[in-house]
Design an enzyme around this catalytic site. Structure first.
Site, PDB file in Angstrom:
ATOM      1  N   ARG A  22       0.821  -1.216   0.000  1.00 46.80           N
ATOM      2  CA  ARG A  22       0.000   0.000   0.000  1.00 46.80           C
ATOM      3  C   ARG A  22       0.849   1.258   0.000  1.00 46.80           C
ATOM      4  NH1 ARG A  22      -3.675  -0.478   4.944  1.00 46.80           N
ATOM      5  NH2 ARG A  22      -1.743  -1.326   5.752  1.00 46.80           N
ATOM      6  N   ASN A  40      -6.013  -2.898   1.826  1.00 47.00           N
ATOM      7  CA  ASN A  40      -5.925  -4.349   1.947  1.00 47.00           C
ATOM      8  C   ASN A  40      -7.334  -4.911   2.023  1.00 47.00           C
ATOM      9  OD1 ASN A  40      -3.126  -4.502   2.021  1.00 47.00           O
ATOM     10  ND2 ASN A  40      -3.021  -4.509   4.246  1.00 47.00           N
TER      11      ASN A  40
END
Length: 94
Positions: A22, A40
């Site tokens: 990320r 996620n």
């Protein structure tokens, strides 16, 4: 011009959690001048909404296949999305 802007909703699978995917996505997106978000998912995948110039979106879609060190990407599935859904800037959610 609006015609050269694009948005994509992308699902990345493989070893993509626990490898800073990320943060890497945010950094790459900002480098390319994209806006959107990344998060996620509970199934171990990562989902991202990326929006910006057509060439930058295409470049990011290619970059997803590489990912950060430690990642092992098995699939990058994307679908066209509305750029109106993208926030200002790029953020990591959840």
């Amino acid at each position: 011009m609006a015609g050269d802007r694009k948005a994509a909703l992308v699902r990345i699978t493989g070893r993509v959690q626990g490898v800073c995917f990320r943060v890497w996505t945010r950094d790459e997106a900002e480098r390319l001048g994209l806006v959107g978000w990344v998060r996620n998912e509970s199934d171990g995948s990562v989902t991202a909404l990326i929006a910006g110039p057509d060439a930058a979106v295409s470049a990011m879609l290619s970059q997803f296949w590489k990912g950060p060190p430690g990642a092992s990407v098995s699939e990058v599935a994307s679908e066209e999305a509305s750029s109106l859904e993208a926030p200002v800037g790029f953020r990591i959610t959840r």
